[in-house]
Design an enzyme around this catalytic site. Sequence first.
Site, PDB file in Angstrom:
ATOM      1  N   GLU A 342      48.707  37.044  46.104  1.00  0.00           N
ATOM      2  CA  GLU A 342      48.838  37.919  44.931  1.00  0.00           C
ATOM      3  C   GLU A 342      50.296  38.175  44.512  1.00  0.00           C
ATOM      4  O   GLU A 342      50.651  39.302  44.155  1.00  0.00           O
ATOM      5  CB  GLU A 342      48.140  39.258  45.208  1.00  0.00           C
ATOM      6  CG  GLU A 342      46.644  39.093  45.424  1.00  0.00           C
ATOM      7  CD  GLU A 342      45.965  40.392  45.804  1.00  0.00           C
ATOM      8  OE1 GLU A 342      44.890  40.676  45.248  1.00  0.00           O
ATOM      9  OE2 GLU A 342      46.482  41.132  46.683  1.00  0.00           O
TER      10      GLU A 342
HETATM   11  C1  ACM Z   1      44.007  39.458  49.766  1.00  0.00           C
HETATM   12  O1  ACM Z   1      42.901  40.023  49.814  1.00  0.00           O
HETATM   13  N1  ACM Z   1      44.873  39.771  48.826  1.00  0.00           N
HETATM   14  C2  ACM Z   1      44.371  38.438  50.735  1.00  0.00           C
END
Ligand code: ACM
Length: 538
Positions: A342
């Site tokens: 992310e």
């Molecule tokens: C995640 O759940 N951002 C690895």
Amino acid sequence: MISKVVIRSLAVCLVCMAVFACTQKKEKRVLNFPKTDLAAENMIPKPVKVIPTEGGFALDGFSAIYTSTAEGFPEIGQFLSEKIKGKTQLDIPVNIDEIPNMEGVIFINQSDSLELKAPESYQLYITPDSVILNSNSAAGAFRGIQTLRQIISENSNDTLAEYPVFTIPTGKIIDRPQFEYRGAMLDVARHFFDVDEVKKFIDILAYYKYNVLHFHLSDDQGWRIEIKSWPKLTEIGGSTEVGGEAGGYYTQEDYKELVAYAAKHHITIVPEIDMPGHTNAASVSYPFLNGNGKTPKLYEGMRVGFSTFDTRKDTVYDFIDDVVREISALSPGPYFHIGGDESHVTKKNDYIYFVERVEKIVQKYGKRMVGWDEIGQGNLDSSSISHFWNSKKNAMSAVKKGMKIIMSPAKKAYLDMQYDTLSKHGLHWAAYIPTDTAYNWNPESYEGIPIKNILGVEAPLWSETISNIDELEYLAFPRAIGYSELSWTTQENRDWENYKVRLANQAPFLDRMDVKYYPSPLIDWKTSKYSYKEIDKD
Ligand code: ACM
């Protein structure tokens, strides 16, 4: 009826016969057991092969444990004795000088037999006279001990003798894990969990043959491990958590204590420092790290994807080198997890440059790099590992590079997803995951990822909505018990209808351990008659 205390003293006296010239004659042990059925025992994860014979081994005050002198074996004998004490109140001596009688002995034996070549494999031979646990390695013997703990009867059989006798059904168990990596992850960054809470989590994971605890040690809301060369990480970055509580961190001594505690349970700790995104806490502590163009401030919310390191600054890599070096020196396991998920405000080419450069740092300190599936976009070494949580495309890119994959699809394996709309804690951005959904999927064939690339399965527990051990246990259990079976037991040997009965019978253990599991209405829980707790000497 003679009191338990008297009986225990008598047993101790008998065991010490040679030393104290105790003249008391040893009573004949009970051998004529009612019918037992090893195959009907509530073992989780389900072993590869169980061959029952009719009969029972009497575990009582006359029993003794003997082990090979091979490294780690005597400690496993001691561990078993402590756990038997917790379950039955029996005091079983370990490796005492005099074998009181060859009946009633549990042998934990290092064996080089070819049959036991697979890592962590073990065989149990249980007859009315003895229990023999053979394994090539201490890790395998430790897994076998968990099986033994699970098949010792919950209640003593008072009709057989005037002293407590616990039954172990006779037969043979041949067992080994399907996957070499069987993990759970704990996010200690969104909320901090102290050393004792983590130890309790390890206790339960070990009982179900987990061998990895992945520690998510940093995120936007907190930095949780002391780095001696960069002290503000914990002074500033460790001071907050989601919701504005005080946060916290592990000193290096705390972390070493946890590594050692995990090692005693044959569990490897995989440290994660999440980067280049999820780095707000680090950037507040040392603003030169920051690459999102804003002045970083402590953050106690739940948003993701707003932070990034400055991936084009050499001093950022000097910082990362120190962090990886210090943590690697404390972590004997083979892996270092760099996060990598992310990073929405890192430009794609900067992201790729970053993971490729950090891979070299991780390798310099002797570790294999693990990263969430986004790292598959980089040109990485086949020894690095992609942690599949979201993107099949990214995981497949990693497969093409010959990389191994850890299976944690959020829709199936995230422990922080709510069970249903009534769940007290958790989120549901990926899915609701009731106890049956958590069990009823196949990591062996999920999303077409080839089984030969799968290193194992991991159940991540993110902690935005949980802040203490009770809440942790509510989300983790019972689902983490099912994931242990998904990673140990092969697909053809798994079946929900069969599993749910075995799961229902975990209640006495969970109650004894004071685990506040979610009492899923899908399960017909068998509650414990015991009020005392497992006695833990650690
Ligand atoms: C995640 O759940 N951002 C690895």
